[in-house]
Design a protein around this motif. Structure first.
Motif, PDB file in Angstrom:
ATOM      1  N   SER A 294      -4.200  19.813  -7.682  1.00 60.26           N
ATOM      2  CA  SER A 294      -5.225  20.352  -6.788  1.00 60.26           C
ATOM      3  C   SER A 294      -5.064  19.775  -5.373  1.00 60.26           C
ATOM      4  N   GLY A 295      -5.199  20.644  -4.391  1.00 54.18           N
ATOM      5  CA  GLY A 295      -5.138  20.186  -3.001  1.00 54.18           C
ATOM      6  C   GLY A 295      -3.734  20.132  -2.434  1.00 54.18           C
ATOM      7  N   SER A 296      -2.733  20.549  -3.205  1.00 52.21           N
ATOM      8  CA  SER A 296      -1.367  20.479  -2.683  1.00 52.21           C
ATOM      9  C   SER A 296      -1.086  21.599  -1.684  1.00 52.21           C
ATOM     10  N   GLY A 297      -1.900  22.652  -1.725  1.00 51.76           N
ATOM     11  CA  GLY A 297      -1.743  23.704  -0.710  1.00 51.76           C
ATOM     12  C   GLY A 297      -1.285  25.046  -1.247  1.00 51.76           C
ATOM     13  N   LYS A 298      -1.490  25.308  -2.528  1.00 53.10           N
ATOM     14  CA  LYS A 298      -1.035  26.568  -3.134  1.00 53.10           C
ATOM     15  C   LYS A 298      -1.727  27.778  -2.516  1.00 53.10           C
ATOM     16  N   THR A 299      -3.055  27.677  -2.417  1.00 54.33           N
ATOM     17  CA  THR A 299      -3.810  28.821  -1.903  1.00 54.33           C
ATOM     18  C   THR A 299      -3.464  29.068  -0.435  1.00 54.33           C
ATOM     19  N   THR A 300      -3.297  27.982   0.303  1.00 50.44           N
ATOM     20  CA  THR A 300      -2.935  28.099   1.725  1.00 50.44           C
ATOM     21  C   THR A 300      -1.544  28.722   1.851  1.00 50.44           C
TER      22      THR A 300
ATOM     23  N   VAL B 148      -8.787  27.889   3.508  1.00 50.96           N
ATOM     24  CA  VAL B 148      -9.630  27.405   2.413  1.00 50.96           C
ATOM     25  C   VAL B 148     -10.915  26.798   2.975  1.00 50.96           C
TER      26      VAL B 148
ATOM     27  N   LYS C  77     -11.899  25.157  -3.540  1.00 52.04           N
ATOM     28  CA  LYS C  77     -10.668  25.051  -4.309  1.00 52.04           C
ATOM     29  C   LYS C  77     -10.630  26.180  -5.330  1.00 52.04           C
ATOM     30  N   SER C  78      -9.456  26.400  -5.878  1.00 54.51           N
ATOM     31  CA  SER C  78      -9.318  27.509  -6.822  1.00 54.51           C
ATOM     32  C   SER C  78      -9.885  27.127  -8.180  1.00 54.51           C
TER      33      SER C  78
ATOM     34  N   GLY D 272      -5.287  23.960  -9.544  1.00 48.37           N
ATOM     35  CA  GLY D 272      -4.555  22.737  -9.875  1.00 48.37           C
ATOM     36  C   GLY D 272      -5.415  21.689 -10.572  1.00 48.37           C
TER      37      GLY D 272
ATOM     38  N   ASN E  74       4.954  20.276   0.688  1.00 51.89           N
ATOM     39  CA  ASN E  74       4.049  20.850   1.694  1.00 51.89           C
ATOM     40  C   ASN E  74       3.324  19.728   2.458  1.00 51.89           C
ATOM     41  N   LYS E  75       2.734  20.068   3.570  1.00 51.96           N
ATOM     42  CA  LYS E  75       1.995  19.159   4.447  1.00 51.96           C
ATOM     43  C   LYS E  75       2.899  18.139   5.161  1.00 51.96           C
TER      44      LYS E  75
ATOM     45  N   ASP F  37       3.290  18.019   8.116  1.00 51.88           N
ATOM     46  CA  ASP F  37       2.635  17.758   9.404  1.00 51.88           C
ATOM     47  C   ASP F  37       1.587  16.659   9.307  1.00 51.88           C
TER      48      ASP F  37
ATOM     49  N   ALA G  32       2.417  24.962   5.040  1.00 50.41           N
ATOM     50  CA  ALA G  32       1.615  26.158   4.782  1.00 50.41           C
ATOM     51  C   ALA G  32       0.558  26.357   5.855  1.00 50.41           C
ATOM     52  N   ALA G  33      -0.087  25.253   6.256  1.00 46.92           N
ATOM     53  CA  ALA G  33      -1.197  25.379   7.202  1.00 46.92           C
ATOM     54  C   ALA G  33      -0.726  25.878   8.567  1.00 46.92           C
TER      55      ALA G  33
HETATM   56  N1  LIG Z   1      -2.063  19.187   7.002  1.00 46.47           N
HETATM   57  C1  LIG Z   1      -1.900  20.177   6.147  1.00 46.47           C
HETATM   58  N2  LIG Z   1      -2.908  20.538   5.357  1.00 46.47           N
HETATM   59  C2  LIG Z   1      -2.704  21.545   4.503  1.00 46.47           C
HETATM   60  C3  LIG Z   1      -1.468  22.222   4.404  1.00 46.47           C
HETATM   61  N3  LIG Z   1      -1.575  23.162   3.438  1.00 46.47           N
HETATM   62  C4  LIG Z   1      -2.822  23.062   2.961  1.00 46.47           C
HETATM   63  N4  LIG Z   1      -3.513  22.103   3.576  1.00 46.47           N
HETATM   64  C5  LIG Z   1      -4.905  21.711   3.346  1.00 46.47           C
HETATM   65  O1  LIG Z   1      -5.019  21.117   2.082  1.00 46.47           O
HETATM   66  C6  LIG Z   1      -6.260  21.449   1.460  1.00 46.47           C
HETATM   67  C7  LIG Z   1      -6.024  22.030   0.104  1.00 46.47           C
HETATM   68  O2  LIG Z   1      -5.338  23.240   0.221  1.00 46.47           O
HETATM   69  P1  LIG Z   1      -5.407  24.390  -0.873  1.00 46.47           P
HETATM   70  O3  LIG Z   1      -4.527  25.482  -0.396  1.00 46.47           O
HETATM   71  O4  LIG Z   1      -6.797  24.736  -1.208  1.00 46.47           O
HETATM   72  O5  LIG Z   1      -4.772  23.628  -2.113  1.00 46.47           O
HETATM   73  P2  LIG Z   1      -4.568  24.186  -3.597  1.00 46.47           P
HETATM   74  O6  LIG Z   1      -3.265  23.688  -4.040  1.00 46.47           O
HETATM   75  O7  LIG Z   1      -4.780  25.642  -3.614  1.00 46.47           O
HETATM   76  O8  LIG Z   1      -5.720  23.437  -4.400  1.00 46.47           O
HETATM   77  P3  LIG Z   1      -6.440  23.910  -5.775  1.00 46.47           P
HETATM   78  O9  LIG Z   1      -6.887  25.295  -5.567  1.00 46.47           O
HETATM   79  O10 LIG Z   1      -7.549  22.964  -5.990  1.00 46.47           O
HETATM   80  O11 LIG Z   1      -5.426  23.786  -6.830  1.00 46.47           O
HETATM   81  C8  LIG Z   1      -6.949  22.416   2.416  1.00 46.47           C
HETATM   82  O12 LIG Z   1      -7.882  21.718   3.160  1.00 46.47           O
HETATM   83  C9  LIG Z   1      -5.829  22.911   3.282  1.00 46.47           C
HETATM   84  O13 LIG Z   1      -6.269  23.261   4.573  1.00 46.47           O
HETATM   85  C10 LIG Z   1      -0.433  21.817   5.284  1.00 46.47           C
HETATM   86  O14 LIG Z   1       0.664  22.352   5.309  1.00 46.47           O
HETATM   87  N5  LIG Z   1      -0.708  20.790   6.118  1.00 46.47           N
END
Ligand SMILES: Nc1nc2c(ncn2[C@@H]2O[C@H](COP(=O)(O)OP(=O)(O)OP(=O)(O)O)[C@@H](O)[C@H]2O)c(=O)[nH]1
Ligand SMILES: [Mg+2]
Length: 709
Positions: free
Chosen positions: A18-24, A42, A60-61, A83, A134-135, A137, A259-260
């Motif tokens: 969770s939070g790795s950035g899948k949805t983004t 998100v 979150k998803s 996640g 991912n991330k 940045d 992703a962001a």
């Molecule tokens: N700095 C940074 N933050 C990011 C990036 N991608 C996603 N985030 C942030 O990370 C957080 C989690 O992103 P999600 O896309 O919700 O992650 P997820 O993997 O879908 O999480 P679950 O749905 O809980 O499984 C959000 O606040 C996003 O804005 C990135 O490339 N860089």
């Protein structure tokens, strides 16, 4: 939307903690392919994928979401999964139909717990897997650490294809060691400039390039010969080699994305189009007999239902994958679970909440259907007369339970219907209408999972409910043999009632003593609905009780066994012999014998040193070695008994037996003492005596419940 040939379809599941950035990332891919015009986020609760209210609330998803996009003529069916481990039920369905997995790794944390758990699933399902870090940045990004961890956990097959030119706020470029190019992105992301690799990175890029080429060559003898002869592989040889070793799970390429900031998805989608398997190349599904079924695009239609997500105004929306031929609205197919014919009505492609009607879905593709009569998840629909049933999705067994209490009387039917519907949609939850405990019990995958179910009951079904501690299905039995007797005699006006019964009540054991004074005429061995046995013997001699009254005697005993003499719990494991009694030619009847037997049994049972038994579960805890001690001592505080231990690398598996009473909040507690790194499964094992000091306490508690209802 065009209808795609199987060769142009890629079924890809996004996986990761969770939070790795899948949805983004999914949102960015939709944007880059022009599927959506504005890129949601998100945090702003505006993504295509997290469209359910509860997902917006939690940011979150919670559910798997199906998206489809076109990247240069290839159709990518992208499944964004949650996640959080509690929502694993949503993920296993998606895994069943995916041909490629994209693992998203958070560069801040490297390989996290749920990512490892999901990796095991892809091993089991044999799904080719890519990794995206991912991330980059983030100021806490550590790409190299993520790579090292991936190699350590997932083996030597992990190879770097891309790495960030720089990390942290300054991130703006990716070095690709397969293409030997640097992708430099404009500030707003999107299409990068392709630049030569700067001198400062040349040595590093060369090194990684050679590692990659060698890894590809190593997995294929012909390519190895070419490589040894020429010292290099061409682009098409590399593609061919990567394709093969990806499919065999020998190589796991690592990419880098942000992703962001919308940097890097184009290249990943291109790689998926060029290298990832299409549904015809992917590992074929198996049928219920574990036989592989290859996909025949020119054959008879076959579709498998893998997810039900009821949507407002349409009812059950069943997602399916086509495993043969093509399917169209108006077709009559046979549901091989029920044998019934089912007419297909409207078929859809979905992008989150948005549905687009489509008039054909071909082999390998994923779609959704509405109004399919008596059809649900795990059903295979085929042409009439074809009997194939694909292997069902195995949902994990629940690890946590709760009882539901309605705050208002009269809503019972609505609650029943709501739970029935929720269960159609979520096979990782189970609902038990326990007559015994007089509670409706929901079994789920964790605290958050139960919270989502509660949210749905309250918000979607408008039910005023609270979740309370579920009762324990205790059992009663005896520890010594007794002979007992009761005479039922009533005179009310004209007709009287008379029956007299003598019973021998014994604890049921494997080898039982015979009694010289008893002559056994008939034996019934009854498997009780609630577990355990009753052996009921007719030892009446000389016709002192007529044969026709024997069933009434058994009925009286059974009635009391369902509502035990000691604490109203079910009774088990007895041998009862009716050996004497008396009847009256006019006043004896079934009712009289039933009462007499019930009373004799009740009295005898209480004299036979009764004891209370509790359900004991066998649990299997999977935990990293460093938390092993904590988990073991916690198990012992729960009256648990360790049965065995096993090591798998740095992961320990502990098998133990623990009373159900002690497992009530175990899933949550286990997570908290192991920082989320442990998981457990459980299954009923046996009944064992309750400790003496607890017995009276439980009896008092259940009696109090009896009074309050
Ligand atoms: N700095 C940074 N933050 C990011 C990036 N991608 C996603 N985030 C942030 O990370 C957080 C989690 O992103 P999600 O896309 O919700 O992650 P997820 O993997 O879908 O999480 P679950 O749905 O809980 O499984 C959000 O606040 C996003 O804005 C990135 O490339 N860089
Ligand atoms: Mg998500």
């Amino acid at each position: 939307m065009n209808v795609y040939q199987p060769e142009r379809i890629r079924n890809v599941v996004l996986l990761g903690h969770s939070g790795s950035g899948k949805t983004t990332l999914a949102e960015t891919m939709l944007f880059e392919t022009g599927t959506i015009r504005r890129r949601g986020s998100v945090l702003k609760k505006t993504t295509t994928s997290d469209y359910h209210e509860i997902e917006k609330e939690k940011q979150k998803s919670v559910f798997s979401t199906f998206l489809n996009l076109d990247w240069r003529g290839d159709k990518i069916n992208l499944i964004d999964t949650p996640g959080t481990s509690d929502y694993i039920g949503e993920v296993v369905g998606a895994l069943r139909v995916a041909d490629t997995a994209l693992f998203i790794i958070n560069a801040e944390n490297g390989i996290e717990v749920q990512t490892e758990a999901l990796w095991k699933y892809t091993e089991e399902y044999r799904i080719p897997s890519l990794l995206i870090v991912n991330k980059p940045d983030s100021n806490h990004s550590n790409f190299q650490k993520a790579v090292d961890m991936a190699k350590e956990r997932f083996g030597r097959g992990v190879v770097v294809v891309q790495y960030p030119y720089s990390e942290g706020e300054d991130f703006h470029a990716i070095i690709d060691v397969l293409k030997m190019t640097m992708y430099e992105f404009p500030e707003e992301g999107g299409k990068p400039d392709k630049l030569p690799i700067p001198d400062s990175h040349k040595a590093q890029a060369e090194l990684l390039h050679n590692e990659l080429v060698e890894s590809v060559a190593e997995n294929d003898e012909t390519l190895l010969d070419v490589y040894l002869e020429q010292g290099e592989l061409t682009e098409s040889q590399m593609r061919e080699g990567l394709q093969l070793s990806l499919l065999k799970r020998e190589l796991f390429p690592i990419f880098c994305n942000c992703a962001a900031r919308n940097m890097g998805t184009g290249r990943v989608m291109g790689f998926i189009g060029n290298v990832a398997p299409n549904p015809l190349e992917a590992n074929p599904p198996k049928d219920v007999n574990s036989e592989e079924k290859s996909l025949n695009e020119d054959g008879d239609p076959m579709m498998f239902m893998f997810k039900n997500s009821a949507e407002s105004h349409v009812g059950d929306l069943l997602y399916f994958k086509v495993y043969g031929g093509s399917v169209q609205p108006g077709m009559d197919l046979q549901n091989n679970s029920t044998g019934n014919l089912v007419r297909l009505s409207s078929l859809y492609l979905t992008n989150g909440e948005k549905r687009e009607e489509i008039n054909q879905v071909k082999t390998g593709d994923i779609g959704a259907a509405v109004k399919l009569k008596d059809t649900g998840v795990n059903d295979t629909l085929t042409a009439k007369g074809t009997q194939v049933k694909l292997e069902p999705i195995h949902f994990p067994t629940p690890v946590i339970r709760t009882a539901v209490r309605l705050k208002k009387e009269g809503d019972e039917d609505r609650l029943g219907n709501a739970l029935h519907q929720l269960q159609r949609e979520d096979l990782s939850m189970q609902v038990e209408h326990s007559q015994e405990l007089r509670q409706v019990i929901i079994h789920g995958q964790g605290k958050e999972h139960l919270a989502v179910i509660k949210y749905e009951l309250q918000n979607r079904f408008d039910l005023d409910v609270e979740f309370v501690t579920p009762r324990i299905p205790y059992r009663e039995t005896i520890t010594k043999a007794v002979r007992t007797h009761y005479k039922h005699k009533k005179q009310s006006g004209g007709a009287g009632q008379f029956a007299e019964v003598n019973l021998l009540i014994e604890p049921l054991r494997d080898s039982m003593p015979e009694h010289s004074d008893l002559k056994v005429r008939d034996v019934q061995e009854i498997d009780l609905d609630w577990g355990g046995k009753l052996v009921f013997r007719n030892c009446i001699v000389g016709g002192v009780i007529d044969n026709r009254f024997i069933p009434a005697i058994l009925k009286g005993i059974m009635e009391k066994m369902e509502n035990g003499p000691m604490s109203s719990c079910r009774v088990r494991d007895l041998r009862i012999s009716v050996f004497d009694g008396a009847m009256h030619s006019v006043d004896s009847n079934d009712a009289a014998f039933k009462s007499a037997a019930l009373m004799a049994f009740k009295k005898g049972f209480m004299d036979a040193a009764p004891k209370l038994m509790e359900p004991v579960y066998e649990i299997l805890v999977t935990v990293p070695a460093q938390y092993m001690g904590d988990v073991m001592s916690d198990i012992s505080t729960r009256r648990g008994q360790i049965q065995g231990m096993d090591a798998e690398g740095s992961i320990q598996k502990i098998k133990a037996q623990v009373p159900l009473e002690e497992l009530d909040h175990y899933a949550t507690h286990l997570k908290s003492i192991t920082k989320g790194s442990a998981s457990y499964s459980r299954e009923f094992s046996h009944y064992a005596a309750v400790p003496r000091d607890r017995q009276q306490q439980i009896i008092n508690e259940t009696m109090a419940l009896d009074e309050t209802g």
